[in-house]
Scaffold this active site. Structure first.
Site, PDB file in Angstrom:
ATOM      1  N   ARG A 108      56.101  62.762  79.492  1.00 30.43           N
ATOM      2  CA  ARG A 108      54.773  63.396  79.429  1.00 30.43           C
ATOM      3  C   ARG A 108      54.116  63.170  80.783  1.00 30.43           C
ATOM      4  O   ARG A 108      53.898  62.015  81.182  1.00 30.43           O
ATOM      5  CB  ARG A 108      53.939  62.792  78.299  1.00 30.43           C
ATOM      6  CG  ARG A 108      52.455  63.135  78.429  1.00 30.43           C
ATOM      7  CD  ARG A 108      51.679  62.867  77.177  1.00 30.43           C
ATOM      8  NE  ARG A 108      52.039  63.809  76.126  1.00 30.43           N
ATOM      9  CZ  ARG A 108      51.349  63.971  75.006  1.00 30.43           C
ATOM     10  NH1 ARG A 108      50.273  63.267  74.777  1.00 30.43           N
ATOM     11  NH2 ARG A 108      51.732  64.866  74.107  1.00 30.43           N
ATOM     12  N   HIS A 135      53.614  72.754  76.689  1.00 28.25           N
ATOM     13  CA  HIS A 135      53.815  71.741  75.641  1.00 28.25           C
ATOM     14  C   HIS A 135      54.826  72.311  74.639  1.00 28.25           C
ATOM     15  O   HIS A 135      54.495  72.603  73.488  1.00 28.25           O
ATOM     16  CB  HIS A 135      52.472  71.415  74.974  1.00 28.25           C
ATOM     17  CG  HIS A 135      52.474  70.137  74.192  1.00 28.25           C
ATOM     18  ND1 HIS A 135      53.593  69.329  74.049  1.00 28.25           N
ATOM     19  CD2 HIS A 135      51.480  69.517  73.482  1.00 28.25           C
ATOM     20  CE1 HIS A 135      53.288  68.279  73.304  1.00 28.25           C
ATOM     21  NE2 HIS A 135      52.021  68.372  72.955  1.00 28.25           N
ATOM     22  N   GLN A 138      55.442  70.749  71.028  1.00 33.15           N
ATOM     23  CA  GLN A 138      54.361  71.070  70.111  1.00 33.15           C
ATOM     24  C   GLN A 138      54.594  72.443  69.473  1.00 33.15           C
ATOM     25  O   GLN A 138      54.520  72.609  68.253  1.00 33.15           O
ATOM     26  CB  GLN A 138      53.021  71.078  70.867  1.00 33.15           C
ATOM     27  CG  GLN A 138      51.844  71.471  69.993  1.00 33.15           C
ATOM     28  CD  GLN A 138      51.588  70.462  68.906  1.00 33.15           C
ATOM     29  OE1 GLN A 138      51.489  69.274  69.165  1.00 33.15           O
ATOM     30  NE2 GLN A 138      51.497  70.924  67.657  1.00 33.15           N
ATOM     31  N   ASP A 229      42.688  74.078  70.049  1.00 38.17           N
ATOM     32  CA  ASP A 229      43.033  72.910  70.873  1.00 38.17           C
ATOM     33  C   ASP A 229      41.740  72.459  71.554  1.00 38.17           C
ATOM     34  O   ASP A 229      40.757  73.219  71.599  1.00 38.17           O
ATOM     35  CB  ASP A 229      44.109  73.277  71.916  1.00 38.17           C
ATOM     36  CG  ASP A 229      44.596  72.065  72.718  1.00 38.17           C
ATOM     37  OD1 ASP A 229      44.318  70.914  72.313  1.00 38.17           O
ATOM     38  OD2 ASP A 229      45.262  72.268  73.759  1.00 38.17           O
ATOM     39  N   CYS A 269      46.871  71.358  67.473  1.00 34.27           N
ATOM     40  CA  CYS A 269      47.916  70.425  67.927  1.00 34.27           C
ATOM     41  C   CYS A 269      47.486  68.970  67.785  1.00 34.27           C
ATOM     42  O   CYS A 269      48.336  68.102  67.690  1.00 34.27           O
ATOM     43  CB  CYS A 269      48.302  70.737  69.360  1.00 34.27           C
ATOM     44  SG  CYS A 269      46.908  70.716  70.500  1.00 34.27           S
ATOM     45  N   ARG A 297      56.307  67.745  63.896  1.00 35.00           N
ATOM     46  CA  ARG A 297      56.735  67.245  65.219  1.00 35.00           C
ATOM     47  C   ARG A 297      57.981  66.372  65.041  1.00 35.00           C
ATOM     48  O   ARG A 297      58.911  66.434  65.839  1.00 35.00           O
ATOM     49  CB  ARG A 297      55.609  66.413  65.867  1.00 35.00           C
ATOM     50  CG  ARG A 297      54.360  67.191  66.260  1.00 35.00           C
ATOM     51  CD  ARG A 297      54.595  68.129  67.426  1.00 35.00           C
ATOM     52  NE  ARG A 297      55.086  67.463  68.611  1.00 35.00           N
ATOM     53  CZ  ARG A 297      54.329  66.857  69.543  1.00 35.00           C
ATOM     54  NH1 ARG A 297      53.024  66.876  69.431  1.00 35.00           N
ATOM     55  NH2 ARG A 297      54.871  66.291  70.608  1.00 35.00           N
TER      56      ARG A 297
HETATM   57  N1   CP Z   1      49.754  67.052  69.858  1.00 32.00           N
HETATM   58  C1   CP Z   1      50.149  66.014  70.630  1.00 32.00           C
HETATM   59  O1   CP Z   1      50.973  66.133  71.525  1.00 32.00           O
HETATM   60  O2   CP Z   1      49.570  64.819  70.290  1.00 32.00           O
HETATM   61  P1   CP Z   1      49.620  63.493  71.184  1.00 32.00           P
HETATM   62  O3   CP Z   1      48.907  63.792  72.470  1.00 32.00           O
HETATM   63  O4   CP Z   1      48.931  62.454  70.360  1.00 32.00           O
HETATM   64  O5   CP Z   1      51.055  63.156  71.450  1.00 32.00           O
HETATM   65  N1  NVA Z   2      45.824  70.641  75.772  1.00 33.86           N
HETATM   66  C1  NVA Z   2      45.829  69.272  75.313  1.00 33.86           C
HETATM   67  C2  NVA Z   2      46.918  69.050  74.327  1.00 33.86           C
HETATM   68  C3  NVA Z   2      47.011  67.659  73.765  1.00 33.86           C
HETATM   69  C4  NVA Z   2      48.168  67.466  72.853  1.00 33.86           C
HETATM   70  C5  NVA Z   2      45.974  68.332  76.502  1.00 33.86           C
HETATM   71  O1  NVA Z   2      46.762  68.627  77.403  1.00 33.86           O
HETATM   72  O2  NVA Z   2      45.283  67.316  76.531  1.00 33.86           O
END
Ligand code: CP
Ligand code: NVA
Length: 309
Positions: A108, A135, A138, A229, A269, A297
């Site tokens: 990430r 993502h 997701q 989101d 998400c 997930r």
């Molecule tokens: N939706 C998602 O990726 O959640 P987290 O940021 O908690 O991993």
């Molecule tokens: N768009 C959000 C998604 C979190 C899972 C972010 O990048 O923070």
């Protein structure tokens, strides 16, 4: 399918063909059914997945860890403080070293070029667990949830109401591949990048999906899936106040939900900022599939790990 995908990285849904995504979703459904019946597949004993994070997480960290454990393998967490990808150590060096220990790297990151560099230098699959651009894990779970609730993709329209961000981009690509119509509804100036929209429109030529962006709230009328989101993503804390103003009126609440089709489902998400992009009433209301989406997930990523590693 499993043979072809083994060893490959997953940085964006466009890395896979539509049939490969469908096969992953089929496997995710199968693994979900088996788990509910108390059966786990012990296929990945002796395999290890590194979970490399530049940003916080609940779902991604927990679901990848549990998925690997339930496949008989092992996962371990590397947080921003200990590794410092791109700060303490170059992504390519991190990839080369980790490849000597593990069978897969889930990362990430902030810049998408970091997962690209990791994938280029790693000798094992690299899975994008969220970058500023995409993502894909997701959206794999989102597609599983939509098919589970609505039965198919063709002819259905998902309307995403928020910022033109990583989740929006992956929804565009994912919808285009599987034949789900996707409309990204944002305030003016917050549309997804034109290159991503163009790429999705190109991919949609094969599936017949309609891909659109709009600033007009009436786009939610008759939608089959509404999707929320956060307005300010991780790393955008400095512009959160400014965005709150710009996104006024773009909250998915009972009124917006009522404008969608009667059978419509609601996705988010997560994490959610209740009272901003979504109200708690609808998030916990009868049309919400948000909690199944979060559960999926685990199943979708287990299918991914079982196939790639
Ligand atoms: N939706 C998602 O990726 O959640 P987290 O940021 O908690 O991993
Ligand atoms: N768009 C959000 C998604 C979190 C899972 C972010 O990048 O923070």
């Amino acid at each position: 399918m499993a043979r072809e995908l083994r060893g490959r990285s997953f940085l964006t849904l466009a890395d896979f063909a539509a049939e490969e995504i469908t096969a992953l979703l089929d496997l995710a459904d199968e693994l979900k059914r088996e788990r509910a019946a108390g059966k786990l597949r012990d296929t990945h004993a002796g395999k290890t997945l590194a979970l490399l994070f530049q940003k916080p997480s609940l779902r991604t960290r927990a679901s990848f860890d549990v998925a690997m454990h339930e496949l008989g393998g092992h996962a371990f967490y590397l947080g921003p403080e200990e590794v410092g990808v791109g700060k303490r150590e170059a992504p390519r060096d991190v990839a080369t070293v980790l490849s000597r220990y593990v069978h897969g790297i889930m990362a990430r990151v902030f810049g998408h070029e970091i997962v690209e560099e990791l994938a280029e230098y790693a000798d094992c699959p690299v899975i994008n667990g969220l970058s500023d651009l995409y993502h894909p894990c997701q959206v794999l779970a989102d597609l599983q949830t939509i098919r589970e609730r609505l039965g198919k993709f063709e002819g259905f329209t998902l309307v995403y109401v928020s910022d033109g961000n990583n989740v929006a981009n992956s929804l565009l690509v994912g919808g285009a591949l599987v034949g789900l119509n996707v409309t990204i509804l944002t305030p003016a100036g917050y549309e997804p990048p034109a290159e991503v929209v163009a790429q999705a429109q190109g991919l949609a030529a094969a599936s017949g999906a309609a891909i659109a962006t709009t600033n007009d709230l009436s786009a939610v009328n008759g939608a089959d899936v509404l999707y929320a989101d956060v307005w300010a993503s991780m790393g955008q804390e400095a512009v959160a106040t400014e965005k709150k103003k710009a996104f006024e009126g773009y909250t998915i609440n009972e009124e917006l939900m009522a404008a969608a089709a009667p059978h419509a489902i609601l996705l988010h998400c997560l994490p959610a900022h209740h009272g901003e992009e979504i109200t708690e009433e609808v998030a916990r209301g009868p049309q919400s599939a948000i909690w199944d989406e979060a559960e999926n997930r685990l199943h979708a990523q287990k299918a991914l790990l079982a196939t790639l590693l």
